[in-house]
Structures are given as structure tokens and as C-alpha cells.
Scaffold this motif. Structure first.
Motif, short mmCIF file in Angstrom:
data_model
loop_
_atom_site.label_atom_id
_atom_site.label_comp_id
_atom_site.label_asym_id
_atom_site.label_seq_id
_atom_site.Cartn_x
_atom_site.Cartn_y
_atom_site.Cartn_z
N THR A 140 25.47 25.45 10.01
CA THR A 140 26.83 25.28 10.54
C THR A 140 27.33 26.56 11.22
OG1 THR A 140 27.32 23.68 8.82
CG2 THR A 140 29.21 24.67 9.90
N VAL A 141 27.08 27.70 10.57
CA VAL A 141 27.48 28.98 11.15
C VAL A 141 26.74 29.22 12.46
CG1 VAL A 141 27.59 31.49 10.78
CG2 VAL A 141 27.93 29.93 8.83
N THR A 144 27.57 26.78 15.43
CA THR A 144 28.93 27.01 15.97
C THR A 144 28.96 28.32 16.77
OG1 THR A 144 29.80 25.85 14.04
CG2 THR A 144 31.39 27.00 15.41
N LEU A 198 31.17 21.18 10.70
CA LEU A 198 32.32 21.90 10.14
C LEU A 198 33.19 20.98 9.29
CD1 LEU A 198 33.26 24.10 13.21
CD2 LEU A 198 32.76 24.96 10.90
N THR A 209 32.11 30.78 9.30
CA THR A 209 31.88 30.32 10.68
C THR A 209 32.99 30.82 11.60
OG1 THR A 209 30.85 28.32 9.77
CG2 THR A 209 31.41 28.28 12.10
#
Ligand SMILES: Cc1ncc(CNC=O)c(N)n1
Length: 231
Positions: A140-141, A144, A198, A209
Motif C-alpha cells: 500500500t505504501v 501509493t 488504502l 503512506t
């Protein structure tokens, strides 16, 4: 009338990314409407700044490829949605074309891409990319941050192609590279993927993030500053 607007607003929940873009508007605008971009758009750009940007960006993109490879790897491991892989792979494919483009552009401007020393802002940014390559950084980090990196270029260069811009003919190719509609759709696809992850993420991952997105925006500002020679 007012009542209806409020009801409409309540229905359309604002996305995580949209919330961040509103919250950090000044920084986002700083990264996407930088004086360097304005100078391209109004035609006053200094040729030596443009050449410096070209040389340094080539070095950055060399480091960006392995970063994208790790995002791809994380997508394969952590996402059950096959479209994630397709979108990331299309990004890698366009990076392949980008190297051919850098070489063509370098010869057009009489710039040599070999033996260029990376400047500090570039080294810092590449080091940040490297930190995101760690297997400990969640998908996710990483996805993004990837979206943010691509979107800064998309938004910046699309601005130089809008009606009313005065971008010199010899710079239009550069602006087209990232400012074209296809690249815009690709950035939106990345945004949907990032948003989807997210929405499911823990508060902790979301916080980290958001911090990574802010880092990206700050590194992008420093990168433009470096291109203009004010490091
Ligand atoms: C400094 C920087 N940020 C974003 C991009 C766009 N991504 C790949 O090309 C780029 N080329 N350089």
C-alpha cells in the motif's frame, strides 16, 4: 437547494487520496506548479536548466525502474486483483520506451547521458526510492508513492500543454511524454489501485503512506529546484 447539496455531499464520500490532496494542497501545488514548470509553460525556460534536468532525470529514471520492479513484486504477492499487475507492467513498458526517448532527446540537445554526476537532490531522492524497495515496506505504501511520483510529472507537464500555454516547440515532446492523455489515464488507474488498498489499510499503514506521499512531494520540489540550479 442547499439541503440537496448537503445530501449529495454526504453520499459521495471523499476518498483518502482526495483528502490528503486537500490537506496538503500547498505542497502539491508547489510540486506541480513549480517555477521551472512555469518557465517551460511561458517559454522563458533557461536551456542550461532544461539540459540539467534532462541529465539528472535520466539518472533518476534508472533508479526508478528497480523501484517499480519491487512494486510489481509486492503486487504479485499481496494483491489478489490481477489488474494491479497489468497496470504496473504497463508502467514498466513505458519506462522502456522512456530510455529510448532520453537518448533521442539527449542527442537533440547535445547532452551526454553517460558520466553525469548525480546532484545531491537527486541522490537524496534515489536513496528514498531505495528505502521504499525494502520488502518491509508494505505494498500500500509503495503503490501509493508510485502513484504520487508519476502524478507529479503528469500534472506538471500536462499544465504546459493546456490552452493558453506558450511552451516552445522544442519542449513539446518532453511535455507530451508525461502530459499526454494516455499517461493521465494510467495515473488514474494507479490512483484507483492505491485508493482501493488504502480503504482497507490499518491506521498505521495509512499514516505511513501519507508520510511517504509528503516525502515524494518534497523530493519533487527539491528536484525541480536542482534543475533550476538553486540546490
Ligand atoms: C524526478 C522524477 N519524478 C517523476 C518522474 C516520472 N516517472 C517516470 O518517468 C520522473 N521521470 N522524474
Amino acid at each position: 437547494m442547499e439541503r440537496k447539496d448537503e445530501a449529495e455531499e454526504a453520499k459521495s464520500k471523499v476518498s483518502v487520496i482526495e483528502t490528503w490532496l486537500r490537506k496538503h494542497r500547498l505542497l502539491y501545488v508547489g510540486a506541480t506548479r513549480h517555477p521551472f514548470i512555469h518557465s517551460i509553460r511561458d517559454g522563458s525556460v533557461d536551456v542550461s536548466s532544461f539540459k540539467r534536468w534532462l541529465e539528472q532525470d535520466y539518472i533518476f529514471v534508472r533508479a526508478f525502474v528497480p523501484f517499480v520492479a519491487t512494486v510489481l513484486l509486492k503486487a504479485w504477492k499481496e494483491s489478489f486483483d490481477a489488474t494491479d499487475l497489468d497496470v504496473i507492467l504497463s508502467g514498466m513498458a513505458s519506462l522502456n520506451d522512456e530510455f529510448a526517448w532520453f537518448n533521442k532527446e539527449a542527442s537533440k540537445w547535445g547532452v551526454s547521458l553517460t558520466n553525469v554526476a548525480p546532484q545531491k537532490a537527486n541522490l537524496d531522492y534515489c536513496r528514498f526510492l531505495e528505502s521504499l524497495m525494502s520488502s518491509e515496506v508494505e505494498y500500500t505504501v509503495a503503490i501509493t508513492a508510485f502513484w504520487a511520483i508519476e502524478t507529479v510529472y503528469q500534472d506538471s507537464f500536462a499544465h504546459c500543454l493546456e490552452d493558453g500555454s506558450n511552451t516552445p516547440e522544442e519542449l513539446r515532446d518532453t511535455c507530451q511524454r508525461w502530459g499526454n492523455d494516455g499517461f493521465g489515464r494510467y495515473c488514474h488507474a494507479l490512483q484507483s489501485i492505491a485508493e482501493h488498498h488504502l480503504e482497507k489499510a490499518s491506521d498505521d499503514v495509512r499514516k505511513r503512506t501519507e508520510a511517504a506521499v509528503l516525502d515524494v512531494l518534497e523530493y519533487e520540489v527539491a528536484f525541480w529546484n536542482m534543475s533550476q540550479g538553486d540546490t
